[in-house]
Design a protein around this motif. Structure first.
Motif, PDB file in Angstrom:
ATOM      1  N   GLU A   1      -4.856  60.513   6.931  1.00 44.63           N
ATOM      2  CA  GLU A   1      -4.833  61.039   5.551  1.00 44.63           C
ATOM      3  C   GLU A   1      -4.327  62.486   5.553  1.00 44.63           C
ATOM      4  O   GLU A   1      -3.570  62.895   4.683  1.00 44.63           O
ATOM      5  N   MET A   2      -4.779  63.263   6.554  1.00 46.01           N
ATOM      6  CA  MET A   2      -4.347  64.673   6.595  1.00 46.01           C
ATOM      7  C   MET A   2      -2.848  64.761   6.923  1.00 46.01           C
ATOM      8  O   MET A   2      -2.129  65.568   6.342  1.00 46.01           O
ATOM      9  N   LEU A   3      -2.382  63.915   7.848  1.00 46.52           N
ATOM     10  CA  LEU A   3      -0.954  63.958   8.222  1.00 46.52           C
ATOM     11  C   LEU A   3      -0.063  63.509   7.064  1.00 46.52           C
ATOM     12  O   LEU A   3       1.054  64.003   6.912  1.00 46.52           O
ATOM     13  N   ARG A   4      -0.591  62.614   6.228  1.00 53.12           N
ATOM     14  CA  ARG A   4       0.180  62.119   5.079  1.00 53.12           C
ATOM     15  C   ARG A   4       0.549  63.261   4.124  1.00 53.12           C
ATOM     16  O   ARG A   4       1.553  63.224   3.440  1.00 53.12           O
ATOM     17  N   LYS A   5      -0.277  64.307   4.107  1.00 57.32           N
ATOM     18  CA  LYS A   5      -0.047  65.431   3.177  1.00 57.32           C
ATOM     19  C   LYS A   5       0.930  66.471   3.745  1.00 57.32           C
ATOM     20  O   LYS A   5       1.251  67.458   3.091  1.00 57.32           O
ATOM     21  N   VAL A   6       1.358  66.257   5.011  1.00 53.73           N
ATOM     22  CA  VAL A   6       2.256  67.222   5.655  1.00 53.73           C
ATOM     23  C   VAL A   6       3.714  66.875   5.298  1.00 53.73           C
ATOM     24  O   VAL A   6       4.165  65.760   5.588  1.00 53.73           O
ATOM     25  N   PRO A   7       4.458  67.806   4.641  1.00 52.79           N
ATOM     26  CA  PRO A   7       5.823  67.480   4.211  1.00 52.79           C
ATOM     27  C   PRO A   7       6.715  66.935   5.335  1.00 52.79           C
ATOM     28  O   PRO A   7       7.525  66.047   5.099  1.00 52.79           O
ATOM     29  N   LEU A   8       6.519  67.444   6.552  1.00 56.98           N
ATOM     30  CA  LEU A   8       7.324  66.992   7.698  1.00 56.98           C
ATOM     31  C   LEU A   8       7.227  65.474   7.884  1.00 56.98           C
ATOM     32  O   LEU A   8       8.173  64.829   8.329  1.00 56.98           O
ATOM     33  N   PHE A   9       6.075  64.908   7.545  1.00 56.53           N
ATOM     34  CA  PHE A   9       5.849  63.479   7.787  1.00 56.53           C
ATOM     35  C   PHE A   9       5.849  62.648   6.498  1.00 56.53           C
ATOM     36  O   PHE A   9       5.439  61.481   6.507  1.00 56.53           O
ATOM     37  N   ALA A  10       6.322  63.248   5.396  1.00 58.83           N
ATOM     38  CA  ALA A  10       6.200  62.605   4.077  1.00 58.83           C
ATOM     39  C   ALA A  10       6.885  61.241   3.984  1.00 58.83           C
ATOM     40  O   ALA A  10       6.454  60.382   3.236  1.00 58.83           O
ATOM     41  N   GLU A  11       7.950  61.066   4.764  1.00 58.97           N
ATOM     42  CA  GLU A  11       8.734  59.822   4.659  1.00 58.97           C
ATOM     43  C   GLU A  11       8.167  58.680   5.504  1.00 58.97           C
ATOM     44  O   GLU A  11       8.678  57.580   5.481  1.00 58.97           O
TER      45      GLU A  11
END
Ligand code: CMP
Length: 229
Positions: A5-15
């Protein structure tokens, strides 16, 4: 909140989709670091990159006369430590927590594989490095060509436009860093910043609001003052 959930909010990993996020979560370790701690030390070897899941960090170095020079403030969703991974040189700067912070730490081997598997992440990483290079070049150019008051006006305009929205009357409600942090970013002393801010308050360009660092900023007037420079 879990790592995915936290990584999902990181723009780098948005796709990335669920499975891809899960694979990054599996190769990341989560690290909690208290306020005012050194996370990365300049000149140390570096073999991992940090993604900021929560908190804020200061990227800085020291001038020959021992003054701290703040290169950037990075917040939630941003990353650091990628340079040593890419060029295999020692850490280029110190990174210190400004608040209690949480990071996802990814090792070189895993990151390199990730960048090869997911070109979209490579592209975003490169874009962010270009944004930072532009910003650093702009600051350098201002330091070499503007006096301190004009450097502060330009900083305030950038800060307001980047971090806040204008009110109906066109002025921006924003929160400014401490005078010391402003001084360390603009290559000057805290006293000079305090003096310039007092003058801006007297001129009605800045209005102090309730709450630490909270200000109402007349960006239009600052832009006129920059035009006169
Ligand atoms: P690295 O050199 O591995 O460790 C220090 C980190 O600070 C670096 O990677 C970048 O992530 C970050 N950094 C260094 N210089 C700047 C800069 N000018 N602007 C923003 N971040 C920077």
């Amino acid at each position: 909140m879990g790592m995915i959930e936290m990584l999902r909010k990181v723009p780098l990993f948005a796709e990335l989709d669920e499975l891809e996020l899960a694979s990054i979560a599996a190769l990341s370790s989560s690290i909690d670091i208290p306020k005012k701690s050194i996370v990365v030390q300049e000149s140390d070897p570096g073999d991992s990159m940090y993604v900021i899941l929560d908190g804020e960090v200061k990227v800085s170095t020291y001038s020959v006369d021992g003054r701290e020079v703040v290169l950037a403030l990075l917040g939630k969703g941003s990353f650091f430590g990628e340079m040593s991974l890419l060029d295999e040189q020692p850490r280029s700067a110190n990174v210190t927590t400004m608040q209690d912070s949480k990071f996802a730490n990814i090792r070189r081997r895993d990151l390199v594989q990730l960048l090869m598997d997911q070109p979209v992440i490579s592209l975003k990483l490169l874009t962010e490095i270009a944004v930072r290079l532009r910003k650093t070049s702009r600051v350098l150019e201002r330091i070499s060509s503007m006096d301190v008051p004009h450097r502060l006006y330009a900083y305030l305009v950038d800060h307001c436009v980047r971090f806040s929205q204008p009110n109906q009357d066109g002025r921006y409600n924003t929160v400014l860093p401490t005078h010391q942090l402003l001084a360390d970013q603009l290559s000057t002393s805290r006293e000079t910043i305090s003096r310039t801010i007092s003058q801006l308050k007297k001129d009605g360009v800045l209005v102090q609001c309730e709450g630490r660092g909270k200000m109402l900023v007349d960006v239009e007037q600052l832009e006129d003052m920059l035009d006169d420079c």
